[in-house]
Enzyme design. Structure first.
Site, PDB file in Angstrom:
ATOM      1  N   LYS A 277       0.835  -1.192   0.000  1.00  0.00           N
ATOM      2  CA  LYS A 277       0.000   0.000   0.000  1.00  0.00           C
ATOM      3  C   LYS A 277       0.877   1.252   0.000  1.00  0.00           C
ATOM      4  O   LYS A 277       1.976   1.250   0.551  1.00  0.00           O
ATOM      5  CB  LYS A 277      -0.886   0.026   1.250  1.00  0.00           C
ATOM      6  CG  LYS A 277      -1.992  -1.005   1.275  1.00  0.00           C
ATOM      7  CD  LYS A 277      -2.798  -0.887   2.546  1.00  0.00           C
ATOM      8  CE  LYS A 277      -3.868  -1.961   2.626  1.00  0.00           C
ATOM      9  NZ  LYS A 277      -4.942  -1.757   1.626  1.00  0.00           N
ATOM     10  N   ARG A 351     -10.443 -11.320   1.159  1.00  0.00           N
ATOM     11  CA  ARG A 351     -11.306 -12.341   0.548  1.00  0.00           C
ATOM     12  C   ARG A 351     -10.648 -13.716   0.572  1.00  0.00           C
ATOM     13  O   ARG A 351     -11.342 -14.732   0.519  1.00  0.00           O
ATOM     14  CB  ARG A 351     -11.661 -11.921  -0.876  1.00  0.00           C
ATOM     15  CG  ARG A 351     -10.498 -11.882  -1.845  1.00  0.00           C
ATOM     16  CD  ARG A 351     -10.775 -11.015  -3.052  1.00  0.00           C
ATOM     17  NE  ARG A 351     -10.793  -9.601  -2.689  1.00  0.00           N
ATOM     18  CZ  ARG A 351     -11.033  -8.627  -3.568  1.00  0.00           C
ATOM     19  NH1 ARG A 351     -11.288  -8.910  -4.834  1.00  0.00           N
ATOM     20  NH2 ARG A 351     -11.026  -7.372  -3.174  1.00  0.00           N
TER      21      ARG A 351
END
Length: 501
Positions: A277, A351
């Site tokens: 990130k 996920r």
């Protein structure tokens, strides 16, 4: 803080201040305030302070008494009556508590007649939760504490008549939910060097012992040995030990009934892994376990409330870090379900651990499944910071989530999971890839999870990426973790009929 119900004549009421409410621009005050002024406090009606009061949402006016046991009246604005609901009430009460703390009130009185004309169900419960949320602060790691942090000390609900029988129950319920909410906020606000997966497991174990829940925490080797390759791909680069936490609650007469299963994303810090990130986003990523925190807060609340249905919580917890062992973009892993996944972006890690937890939940034969996750930045782009997305395979689940959320002041809005989105997840080398295109990213994440839901099981996925974290202080509360989802889950547990699923 202490809450109590005081039954005595109005002339004997004693407090640093009593709270009443009023709408903006109303021709008349609420009936409870008007009748109290007429009978007990004509000095309020003649005060110039009332002329300064606008009724704006969260605004207030302080009317000072003279020679009375009630020293002040704090009149709190509710905004426009046509726009009024639970959210506005929570904000108004939170603002009122900030004012009480600012003025260093120790004892605050709330006449039950102050709630007349508000048109809200469970007003006392909402009030208690709003007080606890509005006064919340997180200063565990500050060397200098705020001297007013513990003010007000006491909230007294004042009544001249015998209080209704359900009032104690509503007070206890509000306290239980408020404590669960505060607990979830604390967990999210803890720094990532404290709130590790092992720490969360230890907290869950303590809670299980306190309330009699069943508890289990799988360690690294067991997670891998069970074939949870998607989950394992997330923690490969981290020195922090992962934990798959399960909590089970079941009333004595509900053994053998299919449970409601709740699954919460517990990424205790998310660097993005190899797909690192950028600076400016990464520092808040201790909040990426807000789904797991909400479920722990929910279990804290139901330990007191004891709803009449079996509930299982599954919390896959891990850190997502980059090192020489970390999962590389392009790798293929085998999930617990047996489906293979091409990992194109290691920052789409939530996920991956959730899909194994969802598939694993089949062993409990769930009547319904709800998962909560700070899953996608795309959800914030779509809905902003105050609304969560709901995606599902059942209109019954969708309506339940939206209606339950609205009734407690938490907003959810649906996104479609149509089959046309499946194309985005097709891989050339595996059964699925973990990301689709940037356009529709939130839906693609929900579509991915849908592939792992046990057959014929009602399911809802709640993407709480926006409302789980408050970037700055608001009239309703401090910045940081919000505990979003706790109240909705408690309401769902009260409403859901598992036999109708």
């Amino acid at each position: 803080m202490e809450f109590s119900i005081v039954n005595e004549p109005a002339s004997a009421w004693s407090a640093d201040a009593v709270i009443f409410f009023a709408f903006k621009g109303a021709d008349e005050y609420l009936s409870g305030f008007s009748s109290w002024m007429a009978a007990e406090a004509d000095w309020v009606a003649g005060s110039p302070a009332l002329g300064d009061f606008s009724g704006e949402l969260g605004g207030s006016a302080v009317v000072y008494g003279s020679g009375t046991s009630v020293q002040r009246v704090l009149l709190v604005g509710l905004g426009e009556e046509k726009e009024f609901g639970v959210e506005q009430f929570l904000q108004a009460v939170g603002s009122a508590m900030h004012k009480c703390r600012e003025l260093k009130f120790r004892t605050v009185g709330v006449p039950l007649v102050a709630f007349e004309g508000l048109g809200l169900e469970d007003k006392l419960q909402h009030f208690v939760i709003a007080v606890m949320e509005g006064l919340y602060s997180f200063d565990q790691f500050k060397s200098k504490k705020d001297e007013t942090k513990d003010l007000p000390e006491t909230i007294r609900f004042l009544t001249e008549e015998e209080p209704p029988g359900h009032l104690d129950e509503m007070l206890s319920r509000g306290l239980a939910i408020g404590q669960g909410l505060i607990y979830a906020r604390d967990l999210v606000n803890l720094p990532p060097n404290v709130a590790t997966p092992v720490y969360l497991a230890d907290e869950a174990k303590k809670m299980a012992k306190q309330f009699g829940f069943k508890f289990k925490a799988m360690k690294r080797k067991e997670i891998i040995d069970k074939g949870m390759g998607a989950y394992a791909s997330v923690f490969r680069g981290s020195n922090e030990e992962p934990r798959m936490i399960t909590l089970e609650y079941c009333p004595k007469d509900r053994e053998g009934q299919k449970p409601l299963v709740l699954i919460g994303k517990g990424v205790t810090f998310d660097t993005g892994g190899i797909s690192l990130k950028p600076t400016g986003f990464i520092e808040d990523m201790k909040c990426d376990m807000a789904g797991a925190a909400a479920i722990l807060g929910f279990f804290r609340a139901i330990g007191e409330i004891k709803p009449d249905l079996p509930i299982v919580g599954i919390l896959p917890c891990a850190d997502n870090m980059p090192d020489a062992n970390a999962t590389r973009p392009g790798e293929v892993v085998t999930s617990f379900s047996g489906k293979t996944i091409e990992i194109l972006n290691t920052d789409a890690e939530g996920r991956l651990l959730l899909c194994d937890a969802i598939a694993y939940s089949a062993q409990y034969e769930p009547a319904a499944i709800i998962d909560l996750a700070t899953l996608t930045g795309g959800c914030i782009v779509a809905f902003g910071w105050n609304v969560a997305a709901v995606m599902d395979n059942s209109s019954l689940m969708q309506n339940l989530v939206i209606d339950a959320g609205m009734s407690v002041g938490e907003r959810f809005w649906p996104m479609p999971l149509w089959d046309i989105y499946k194309e985005e997840l097709k891989s050339e080398v595996a059964d699925l890839k973990n990301v689709g295109s940037r356009e529709g990213m939130t839906i693609h994440a929900g579509m991915f999870l849908k592939e792992f839901v046990p057959e014929d099981t009602p399911w809802a996925h709640l993407d709480i990426a926006g409302p789980a974290w408050r970037k700055k202080k608001t009239p309703a509360g401090s910045a940081g973790g919000t505990g979003f989802g706790v109240r909705t889950l408690v309401e769902i547990a009260e409403r859901i009929d598992l036999e109708d699923m």
